[in-house]
Design an enzyme around this catalytic site. Sequence first.
Site, PDB file in Angstrom:
ATOM      1  N   ASP A 209       0.832  -1.198   0.000  1.00  0.00           N
ATOM      2  CA  ASP A 209       0.000   0.000   0.000  1.00  0.00           C
ATOM      3  C   ASP A 209       0.875   1.259   0.000  1.00  0.00           C
ATOM      4  O   ASP A 209       1.880   1.324   0.714  1.00  0.00           O
ATOM      5  CB  ASP A 209      -0.858  -0.039   1.268  1.00  0.00           C
ATOM      6  N   GLU A 272       1.646  -0.445  -4.873  1.00  0.00           N
ATOM      7  CA  GLU A 272       0.667   0.565  -5.292  1.00  0.00           C
ATOM      8  C   GLU A 272       1.456   1.849  -5.525  1.00  0.00           C
ATOM      9  O   GLU A 272       1.736   2.606  -4.585  1.00  0.00           O
ATOM     10  CB  GLU A 272      -0.402   0.790  -4.213  1.00  0.00           C
TER      11      GLU A 272
END
Length: 529
Positions: A209, A272
């Site tokens: 993330d 990401e």
Amino acid sequence: MDAKANGTRWWHGATLYQIYVRSWRDTNADGYGDLPGVIAGLDYLQWLGVDGIWLSPTMPSPDQDWGYDVSDYVAVHPELGTLADLDKLIAEAGQRGIKIVLDLVPNHTSNAHAWFTDARSGRDSVHRGYYVWADPVKGEGEAGAPPNNWRDATGGSAWTLDDASGQYYLHNFLPAMPDLNWWDPRVHEEFREIIRFWLDRGVAGFRIDVAHGLYKDAQFRDNPPLIGGGRLDGGFGLRPVYSSHQPETHAVYRDWRKIADGYTPQRLLLGETWMGDLGKMASYYGQNDELDLAFNFPFVFSEFSADALAGVVGQTLAALPAGASPVWMASNHDISRFPTRWAGGDERKARLALLVLATLPGTTTFYYGDEIAMTDVAVPRELRRDRMTPGVGTEGRDAERTPMQWNASASAGFTDEGVTPWLPFGDNATRNVAAQREDPGSTLCLLRDLLALRRREFAGQVVPYERLPAPPGVWSYRSGPLLITANFTGDPVPLPDRRDEVLLTTAPDAAPGAALSPWQGLITRTGGA
Ligand code: GLC
Ligand code: CA
């Protein structure tokens, strides 16, 4: 390195499938999808032809951001199941040839994490240095102003004053999600241990993330204004030059890559990487010694046209280090679903997008529901659950997080009859897995056929790609032995005289031969490949 020979880069030519766990299948009638529900869906995913599943966060969390605010990195969220359920999922998926990839959130924790509770207990606490603290700038107001102009994901100041200690802490997302301080070596050691903990359990890798986050400017310099540029370049009028994208972050991935490469089969690091610059995105692959894959947001936010998409694909392949695999996706839990965003609900366009996603080289990723061309759901304001996008003039992220539409029943096959799901169902009566499975001409069966072809032709390789000349609005390319012709126009397009073997088409009813119908995609096999 010959990826096929050593057999370890399982994501080459593979298909990943993202499951937003809360929305997949609820097995204990609390309205939330759970890990036993993921297990219950494995046969379906095997049938569909998926190689790996990326699970949205599975760790304990107060759910201010539905799991992206982690309060314990080495456990399972009780609402989703137990560690035993996760172990079982890994084992049962493995029996079906499916890998499990977890979501890892290293940029920030929950404010309920024990590290933050301790950090907050005083300036001399053991974990104080795990987070980013700064003194107020005096002279403006009683408490003093925040140290700089950084904004969080809601547009407010990225700094919250901790009254007890009189210092501000940093949060790039919500105040309940304090940013970790990657200048502290102990944070690195904590994450090495977390990574090993999961890889030792058989997890096949991580989706990381906010991979471009982690380090922040040590001097806390003001972010410069955003002039021009879009959603991927910044927000709230600022370019996040100092609050993310720091060069030191690359060393973290080199370190993690060494850990991941120590496992057999090799484990995946998928970032990401939210940015508009493909060169920058490619830099996260390092010299093939950082992330294995970096999500391509310029592709996601590309216009749905032949030239725009082909342009991003060409630039991406040119930017990546030799031997690296690109990764494609078009929907996820943060962005509008592509059957809405790209296709505007037009099934022909959604089918064309699936054909493209399934035939591009490297790794491809589908979001649950993509396979039935599930569209965004207009969630009424009072039923919205996302605090990050309170819906100022927009739908917010709930629109793309509604429960999987398994069948036409009142509970959509998601939960028990009479249970209120955590988010409302879309139109499951007209669009659902059960009905499409019965219909060989359905979008679901199209994707299944596409994935079978993809596996046959691409497994274990990053096939060579080449754009071919084509009429305006048509994207024609060679991917390994496949020749793809995609009509991105609303008009029929004459086909050059081709005698190639037709393998698949998105419009099986269209008159064969001389023309491609509007928005039709066609896959043929080139001779002599
Ligand atoms: C990532 C996640 C998003 C989350 C944010 C903060 O962008 O995909 O859902 O809100 O990070 O963790
Ligand atoms: Ca449940």
